[in-house]
Design a protein around this motif. Sequence first.
Motif, mmCIF file in Angstrom:
data_model
loop_
_atom_site.group_PDB
_atom_site.id
_atom_site.type_symbol
_atom_site.label_atom_id
_atom_site.label_comp_id
_atom_site.label_asym_id
_atom_site.label_seq_id
_atom_site.Cartn_x
_atom_site.Cartn_y
_atom_site.Cartn_z
ATOM 1 N N LYS A 111 12.623 7.500 -10.319
ATOM 2 C CA LYS A 111 11.758 7.293 -9.242
ATOM 3 C C LYS A 111 11.915 6.940 -7.976
ATOM 4 N N VAL A 112 13.069 7.068 -7.596
ATOM 5 C CA VAL A 112 13.842 6.375 -6.278
ATOM 6 C C VAL A 112 13.687 7.927 -5.261
ATOM 7 N N ALA A 113 12.968 7.759 -4.326
ATOM 8 C CA ALA A 113 12.869 8.836 -3.312
ATOM 9 C C ALA A 113 13.703 8.664 -1.998
ATOM 10 N N LYS A 114 14.382 9.759 -1.940
ATOM 11 C CA LYS A 114 15.514 10.020 -0.632
ATOM 12 C C LYS A 114 15.129 11.209 -0.180
ATOM 13 N N ILE A 115 15.657 11.292 1.482
ATOM 14 C CA ILE A 115 15.402 12.446 2.146
ATOM 15 C C ILE A 115 16.677 13.224 1.815
ATOM 16 N N LYS A 116 16.187 14.528 1.671
ATOM 17 C CA LYS A 116 17.640 15.345 1.768
ATOM 18 C C LYS A 116 17.721 16.082 2.970
ATOM 19 N N TRP A 117 16.790 16.475 3.961
ATOM 20 C CA TRP A 117 17.121 16.895 5.105
ATOM 21 C C TRP A 117 15.751 16.692 5.679
ATOM 22 N N VAL A 145 13.171 6.475 0.893
ATOM 23 C CA VAL A 145 11.835 6.080 1.271
ATOM 24 C C VAL A 145 10.673 6.025 0.369
ATOM 25 N N THR A 146 11.127 5.572 -0.761
ATOM 26 C CA THR A 146 10.273 5.290 -1.966
ATOM 27 C C THR A 146 9.087 4.502 -1.717
ATOM 28 N N SER A 147 9.177 3.620 -0.908
ATOM 29 C CA SER A 147 7.957 2.675 -0.382
ATOM 30 C C SER A 147 6.967 3.626 0.316
ATOM 31 N N MET A 148 7.130 4.465 1.102
ATOM 32 C CA MET A 148 6.104 5.209 1.777
ATOM 33 C C MET A 148 5.543 6.344 1.042
ATOM 34 N N ILE A 149 5.938 6.717 -0.280
ATOM 35 C CA ILE A 149 5.548 7.629 -1.142
ATOM 36 C C ILE A 149 4.188 7.269 -1.931
ATOM 37 N N PRO A 150 3.012 7.880 -1.814
ATOM 38 C CA PRO A 150 1.938 7.528 -2.644
ATOM 39 C C PRO A 150 2.261 7.560 -3.984
ATOM 40 N N SER A 151 1.756 6.440 -4.770
ATOM 41 C CA SER A 151 2.078 6.307 -6.121
ATOM 42 C C SER A 151 1.641 7.384 -6.959
ATOM 43 N N PRO A 152 0.553 8.250 -6.841
ATOM 44 C CA PRO A 152 0.375 9.384 -7.628
ATOM 45 C C PRO A 152 1.477 10.559 -7.203
ATOM 46 N N LEU A 153 1.913 10.765 -6.215
ATOM 47 C CA LEU A 153 3.002 11.560 -5.829
ATOM 48 C C LEU A 153 4.241 11.285 -6.466
ATOM 49 N N LEU A 154 4.441 9.965 -6.882
ATOM 50 C CA LEU A 154 5.882 9.586 -7.199
ATOM 51 C C LEU A 154 6.275 9.972 -8.629
ATOM 52 N N ILE A 155 6.690 11.221 -8.825
ATOM 53 C CA ILE A 155 6.829 11.844 -10.118
ATOM 54 C C ILE A 155 8.412 12.177 -10.154
ATOM 55 N N ALA A 156 9.131 11.428 -11.173
ATOM 56 C CA ALA A 156 10.338 11.793 -11.428
ATOM 57 C C ALA A 156 10.775 13.184 -11.512
ATOM 58 N N SER A 157 12.173 13.258 -10.805
ATOM 59 C CA SER A 157 12.670 14.656 -10.565
ATOM 60 C C SER A 157 11.875 15.868 -9.833
#
Length: 209
Positions: A111-117, A145-157
């Motif tokens: 659940k770590v969010a990173k920008i691809k492009w 950018v994990t901190s800026m993603i709303p928790s309901p949208l922070l779904i793994a993979s």
Amino acid sequence: MQAIANIWRNARSSARDFVADRRALAATEFAVIVPLMLVMFFGTVEFSSAVAVNRKVTMIARTLSDLTSQSTGVNGPAMQDTFTASISMIMPYDATLVNGTVAQIYIDSSKVAKIKWSKSATIANGATQAAVTDAPPSLAPDTTVTSMIPSPLLIASTYLIFSQASYVYTPSVKFVLKSGVTLSDVSYTRPRQVTCVPYDGVPSPCPLN
């Protein structure tokens, strides 16, 4: 003696006339009320315009992410068309004051969010097409950018299409608002037809773990 009586009667009459005369009172009330009425009038106009622009900014942000999420893949010309169509929604307001950004975010198994492009765009004065550029450093590829993603949208993979639109609103009269105000909004959507939406083949293949 009669002259003194006449003077006294005239003085009393003048005093009564002075007290009964409301012209000065009306002028005073007018002087007090007019500035307040002007503030209310121009404040309403400026506030109404700001609300209208803010709604259009929200529409631009949602349209950017929606159009991108419906694609199976994008490139420079496709993104230029998307930005041009979306930013033009600000009309009849000044499109040159709009800045738009679109990015694809991957949320890994931890659940770590990173920008691809990511790409940004503006429409220059007199131009009919948006000029696409790299996004600002805070939204550059590989940025976490994990901190800026709303928790309901922070779904793994999973992938997210992120979009942001901003507009520097400056009232034409500047009676109440003396300087510009930046209006902005963001939007998140899931890719509709594919797992992820590559930009010029990046990422390829789409990682899923």
